[in-house]
Scaffold this active site. Structure first.
Site: not given
Ligand code: PMM
Length: 357
Positions: A275, A315
């Site tokens: 991210k 994840r």
């Protein structure tokens, strides 16, 4: 090619449950996937083997309540996700990658058909389902346990019918009032992620008094609502939703104060992989964020720290790197971080690239 709704089953604009169910064979095969947890009834238990009406009992005992960290591999069958957008838009490529993620150590492969990157436009339910259902059907038939990454009840229902065993809802049940019913009726595990609004406007929603306390309270309300709707407590997993209406500083605070979220009492999924706050942390001298494909070491580090703080699962896009790190962690006795460590702080807010989380 995926995304061609004509090629894959009936349209999903009809709102009947029967219509959704026709997307898949209704086979919820589930292969015990966690090498560190006991497999009930030998090698390949099936979720349907439990008492009538509890198809997902083994998913719960083997995965949701498992003591070992769960690795969820990301498989986006979208043209525009921030990291793997466009790479698996072909059915064979998507299935091949899902099988590879599994072989690399994924306990679950998380299949998504709609990008949630900041600023992304929505696709309709029919397109979303047409992207994910064929992939889920094939992967599930190959014994790969699947979670469906969707905030739409109809897509979740079609995915479960095609063989998915977990619903991963980035909206925590907020985007579609029918999601709680679908999950309750199916009896499957449900990831409730912290969310404040759809991708297009989520940046404006990143205002908090104390991000950790606020996320905890808002997640707690999502859990309460799920329970009120009749979802069993042992099917619920929570997720702080890194990058969803969060600045880089918010993400670091959530990472640093994970125990306050674990205090909710539910397994916690942590999704930091690649991210933009990691790209900003690793920016070059001129301030250019590190490209997504070169954020793997940071992903592994933050995922490992989350597990050591008590996260249930992570994840990630590169399953092998994280699975290897977790193998090292286990070999050294699965050490836990002390709770109550450094609260606020971190490197502070630095903007990520446009369109990244
Ligand atoms: N992040 C993305 C998508 N789905 N689901 C959960 N539960 N948690 C997350 O953090 C999360 C998610 C966005 O990232 P992607 O483009 O890598 O899928």
């Amino acid at each position: 090619m995926l995304g061609n709704s004509k090629a894959y089953g009936p349209p999903l604009n009809a709102t009947s449950r029967e219509e959704a169910a026709r997307f898949g064979p209704g086979d919820r095969s589930y292969t015990c996937s966690n090498p560190h947890v006991r497999c009930a009834s030998g090698g390949s238990p099936r979720a349907g083997g439990g008492r009538r009406g509890d198809r997902y009992r083994l998913v719960v005992t083997d995965l949701v309540r498992a003591p070992a960290p769960v690795v969820m591999g990301v498989l986006n069958v979208t043209p525009d996700s921030f990291s793997d957008g466009g790479r698996y838009a072909d059915l064979d490529a998507a299935v091949g990658h899902g099988v590879r993620l599994r072989a690399d150590g994924a306990h679950l492969v998380d299949v998504g058909g709609e990008s949630t990157r900041p600023g992304a436009d929505r696709v309709d339910a029919e397109t979303e389902a047409a992207r994910v259902v064929p992939v889920i059907r094939e992967l599930s038939a190959a014994g790969v346990p699947i979670s469906i990454d969707t905030s739409r009840a109809l897509v979740a229902e079609a995915a479960l019918a095609a063989g998915a065993v977990v619903v991963n809802d980035v909206s925590g049940g907020l985007a579609d009032p029918d999601m709680a019913r679908v999950v309750r009726d199916a009896g499957c595990p449900w990831v409730l992620m912290h969310w404040r609004g759809h991708s297009r406007g989520m940046r404006e929603l990143a205002t908090y008094t104390d991000v950790v306390a606020d996320v905890r309270a808002e997640l707690g309300r999502r859990v309460d609502e799920a329970l009120r709707a009749g979802v069993a407590a042992d099917r619920i997993i929570v997720d702080p939703g890194l990058g969803f209406a969060k600045t880089a500083a918010h993400n670091w605070q959530l990472s640093a104060r994970l125990p306050e979220l674990l205090d909710l009492g539910y397994p916690l999924l942590f999704g930091a992989s690649r991210k933009s706050y990691l790209g900003a942390l690793l920016a070059g001298p001129d301030g250019t964020p590190r490209p997504t494909a070169q954020r793997e070491a940071a992903t592994v580090a933050t995922s490992l720290l989350a597990v050591a703080a008590g996260a249930w699962g992570v994840r990630v896009h590169d399953v092998r790197a994280t699975a290897d790190a977790l193998a090292v962690w286990r070999a050294t006795g699965s050490p836990r971080l002390l709770t109550g460590v450094a609260a606020a702080g971190g490197p502070g807010p630095r903007p990520g690239r446009e369109g990244e989380r």
